[in-house]
Scaffold this active site. Structure first.
Site, PDB file in Angstrom:
ATOM      1  N   GLU A  35       5.321 -11.626  -7.855  1.00 40.77           N
ATOM      2  CA  GLU A  35       5.268 -11.320  -9.287  1.00 40.77           C
ATOM      3  C   GLU A  35       3.870 -10.883  -9.726  1.00 40.77           C
ATOM      4  O   GLU A  35       3.728 -10.032 -10.625  1.00 40.77           O
ATOM      5  CB  GLU A  35       5.721 -12.521 -10.119  1.00 40.77           C
ATOM      6  CG  GLU A  35       4.849 -13.751  -9.966  1.00 40.77           C
ATOM      7  CD  GLU A  35       5.255 -14.871 -10.914  1.00 40.77           C
ATOM      8  OE1 GLU A  35       5.409 -14.592 -12.115  1.00 40.77           O
ATOM      9  OE2 GLU A  35       5.412 -16.005 -10.457  1.00 40.77           O
ATOM     10  N   LYS A  67       4.092  -0.587  16.865  1.00 39.08           N
ATOM     11  CA  LYS A  67       4.232  -1.851  17.604  1.00 39.08           C
ATOM     12  C   LYS A  67       5.682  -2.162  17.969  1.00 39.08           C
ATOM     13  O   LYS A  67       5.956  -3.064  18.753  1.00 39.08           O
ATOM     14  CB  LYS A  67       3.605  -2.986  16.805  1.00 39.08           C
ATOM     15  CG  LYS A  67       2.093  -2.828  16.673  1.00 39.08           C
ATOM     16  CD  LYS A  67       1.488  -3.799  15.689  1.00 39.08           C
ATOM     17  CE  LYS A  67      -0.017  -3.574  15.595  1.00 39.08           C
ATOM     18  NZ  LYS A  67      -0.392  -2.223  15.114  1.00 39.08           N
ATOM     19  N   SER A  92       0.826  -1.216   0.000  1.00 42.72           N
ATOM     20  CA  SER A  92       0.000   0.000   0.000  1.00 42.72           C
ATOM     21  C   SER A  92       0.856   1.260   0.000  1.00 42.72           C
ATOM     22  O   SER A  92       0.645   2.179  -0.805  1.00 42.72           O
ATOM     23  CB  SER A  92      -0.924   0.008   1.221  1.00 42.72           C
ATOM     24  OG  SER A  92      -1.766  -1.109   1.230  1.00 42.72           O
ATOM     25  N   VAL A 137      -7.944  -2.151   9.973  1.00 40.13           N
ATOM     26  CA  VAL A 137      -9.269  -2.377  10.528  1.00 40.13           C
ATOM     27  C   VAL A 137     -10.385  -1.769   9.686  1.00 40.13           C
ATOM     28  O   VAL A 137     -11.477  -2.340   9.588  1.00 40.13           O
ATOM     29  CB  VAL A 137      -9.334  -1.850  11.986  1.00 40.13           C
ATOM     30  CG1 VAL A 137      -9.203  -0.325  12.034  1.00 40.13           C
ATOM     31  CG2 VAL A 137     -10.623  -2.296  12.663  1.00 40.13           C
TER      32      VAL A 137
END
Length: 336
Positions: free
Chosen positions: A41, A131, A15, A179
């Site tokens: 790929e 995190k 993203s 989420v």
């Protein structure tokens, strides 16, 4: 900054990699070469449809895995800047596949560092996560280790003028596996499972993540961890924004999850400076003068004991804010 320069993105089909690609091709048309390095790929094939080489002659697609140091060395030859976005990022999958997570997130980071040192790379920005701050799960622990490897790389570079830095941020709105897309899909079933009613998370848009990476690429002196000042949201408000009429059963947190995410701990406060739009956690040892850094960026030391977590944030997204953001950044046809 990128005029006649070559830039490579590991994990470039993700993203953020795609968002960075759009941003760079739009804002830096004079970039010499933009290399998308990833091991999938099919995603590269799909991305090439969006960015056809005949329209964007700067772009290159390079199949490879960050676990393979020799492949990285070949890919990095002639590259000026590297953005390291490749990672295993799903908390629960890392808990059940620990060896694979370590090979990619820790071994991959080591390989990127050494491949950069062996080629001609000038600057490296590695992507981190909230995190990685006081981690309680394997994914966070591997990303903290990755952060430390990139920061420490500034101490082993010797004569090499390369600069390594890190950007750390919270949930990227609309990214794969996050989420909001999950809830939008579950809305069709009329049920939005809530892990814990008190859960909060930081929120940043894809463009916000892109802007931060570009800021680090241009401004890092070497060794910084950049942290954005961004709002938080309550998981219950996300559910209300997406499916007010849906059932919202509480199902409990998954292995390795926190109720609130952290990006700066009180222990980090001794090295943390406020840069205005961002905080930065400076390395304990560095090869530049702190006084010069403070003057250059008008950096202000935070108070000892300062901490930055999603549960005690000063800025919050409301239900209406979240609906507007979903419409703006994820689905223009969205209606609650």
């Amino acid at each position: 900054m990128l005029t006649n320069k070559s830039l490579l993105i590991t994990g470039g089909t993700g993203s953020l990699g795609k968002a960075l690609t759009r941003h760079i091709l739009k804002n830096y048309p004079e970039v010499k070469r933009l290399v998308i390095f990833s091991r999938d790929e099919q995603k590269q094939f799909q991305m090439a449809q969006e960015f056809p080489p005949e329209q964007y002659p700067q772009i290159r697609f390079f199949i490879g895995d960050v676990r393979d140091r020799e492949r990285l060395i070949r890919a990095f030859k002639g590259v000026d800047f590297v953005i390291h976005a490749a990672a295993m990022k799903h908390v629960h999958l890392a808990e059940y596949n620990p060896d694979e997570c370590i090979k990619t997130n820790v071994g991959g980071a080591q390989n990127v560092v050494h491949a950069c040192l062996e080629t001609g790379v000038e600057r490296v920005v590695a992507l981190s996560t909230d995190k990685a701050c006081a981690p309680i799960n394997l994914y966070g622990a591997t990303k903290l280790t990755s952060d430390k490897l990139f920061i420490a790389a500034n101490n082993i570079k010797g004569w090499n003028p390369i600069r390594f830095s890190v950007v750390r941020y919270g949930n990227v709105m609309g990214s794969n596996g996050s989420v909001i897309p999950f809830f939008m899909k579950k809305k069709e079933e009329g049920i939005l499972p809530i892990t814990d009613p008190g859960m909060t998370r930081f929120n940043i848009s894809l463009q916000g993540g892109v802007d931060m990476v570009m800021h680090a690429l241009e401004n890092a002196w070497g060794g910084e961890i950049f942290v954005p000042k961004i709002p938080s949201y309550k998981i219950t408000d996300v559910a209300e924004a997406i499916g007010p009429e849906c059932e919202k059963p509480v199902v409990g947190i998954r292995p390795g999850e926190k109720i609130h995410e952290e990006m700066i701990t009180s222990s980090d406060s001794y090295y943390t400076y406020d840069l205005g739009k961002y905080y930065t956690i400076l390395p304990a040892t560095h090869k530049w003068k702190l006084e010069d850094f403070i003057e250059k960026f008008n950096a202000k030391k935070v108070k000892e004991g300062f901490q930055y977590n999603s549960g005690e944030n000063d800025e919050w997204e409301t239900v209406e804010d979240l609906r507007n953001l979903i419409k703006e950044h994820i689905d223009s046809n969205f209606e609650a």
